[in-house]
Motif scaffolding. Structure first.
Motif, PDB file in Angstrom:
ATOM      1  N   GLU A  14     -10.208   8.591   0.718  1.00 31.63           N
ATOM      2  CA  GLU A  14      -9.118   7.725   1.147  1.00 31.63           C
ATOM      3  C   GLU A  14      -8.134   7.468   0.011  1.00 31.63           C
ATOM      4  N   VAL A  15      -6.897   7.161   0.395  1.00 33.53           N
ATOM      5  CA  VAL A  15      -5.866   6.742  -0.556  1.00 33.53           C
ATOM      6  C   VAL A  15      -5.277   5.428  -0.070  1.00 33.53           C
ATOM      7  N   TYR A  16      -4.907   4.575  -1.022  1.00 30.39           N
ATOM      8  CA  TYR A  16      -4.251   3.311  -0.688  1.00 30.39           C
ATOM      9  C   TYR A  16      -2.754   3.537  -0.806  1.00 30.39           C
ATOM     10  N   LEU A  17      -2.077   3.656   0.336  1.00 23.02           N
ATOM     11  CA  LEU A  17      -0.665   3.990   0.372  1.00 23.02           C
ATOM     12  C   LEU A  17       0.189   2.740   0.192  1.00 23.02           C
ATOM     13  N   ILE A  18       1.153   2.807  -0.717  1.00 24.02           N
ATOM     14  CA  ILE A  18       2.035   1.681  -1.016  1.00 24.02           C
ATOM     15  C   ILE A  18       3.373   1.827  -0.296  1.00 24.02           C
ATOM     16  N   SER A  60      -1.792   3.365  -5.302  1.00 24.01           N
ATOM     17  CA  SER A  60      -2.311   2.632  -6.461  1.00 24.01           C
ATOM     18  C   SER A  60      -3.803   2.856  -6.645  1.00 24.01           C
ATOM     19  N   GLU A  61      -4.433   3.501  -5.666  1.00 24.89           N
ATOM     20  CA  GLU A  61      -5.876   3.701  -5.745  1.00 24.89           C
ATOM     21  C   GLU A  61      -6.288   4.851  -4.842  1.00 24.89           C
ATOM     22  N   VAL A  62      -7.219   5.641  -5.307  1.00 23.55           N
ATOM     23  CA  VAL A  62      -7.850   6.651  -4.463  1.00 23.55           C
ATOM     24  C   VAL A  62      -9.352   6.405  -4.485  1.00 23.55           C
ATOM     25  N   TYR A  63     -10.000   6.764  -3.392  1.00 24.35           N
ATOM     26  CA  TYR A  63     -11.421   6.487  -3.231  1.00 24.35           C
ATOM     27  C   TYR A  63     -12.128   7.764  -2.811  1.00 24.35           C
TER      28      TYR A  63
END
Length: 130
Positions: free
Chosen positions: A69-73, A92-95
């Motif tokens: 997953e990616v946290y899309l801004i 800002s973050e990838v999981y």
């Protein structure tokens, strides 16, 4: 359950930081309410880049694949890869689910066509302000 709980805590902390106007890099962010986690679609690896171009240099030790997953801004115009469009997402973050729930924090870019075939661009994300 432990993995999901850790990601939820990380997501809540990341959302709180955005709501307070704290950035994780040097670039600005879009409205915090539009940011959200997106599961990477099957079919193509997703590289994590310094900027909205495949020549800007990669981050992370693996490309992302389902169920990562990616946290899309927000979204930004960048390189058009193979005539598939020029929309990139700032993250800002990838999981990484596949390799034992590893998080990578920072201000990075991922190519929209390979993340979700531009779903977030069309349905919920704002354009990046800077």
């Amino acid at each position: 359950m432990k993995i999901k709980t850790g990601r939820r805590v990380a997501s809540a902390l990341g959302g709180a930081a955005l709501a307070l106007g704290i950035t994780l890099g040097t670039a600005g962010t879009a409205n915090a309410w539009t940011a959200d986690w997106e599961t990477v679609d099957d079919g193509h690896g997703v590289g994590i880049y310094n900027g909205p171009s495949s020549t800007s240099g990669k981050h992370g030790f693996h490309d992302l694949y389902t169920p990562d997953e990616v946290y899309l801004i927000c979204w930004i115009r960048g390189e058009d890869i193979a005539n598939q469009g020029n929309v990139w997402y700032r993250t800002s973050e990838v999981y990484y689910y596949r390799i034992g729930s590893y998080n990578l924090w920072g201000n990075y870019y991922v190519y929209g066509a390979y993340v979700d075939n531009y779903y977030a661009f069309h349905h919920r994300l704002d354009e990046c302000k800077s």
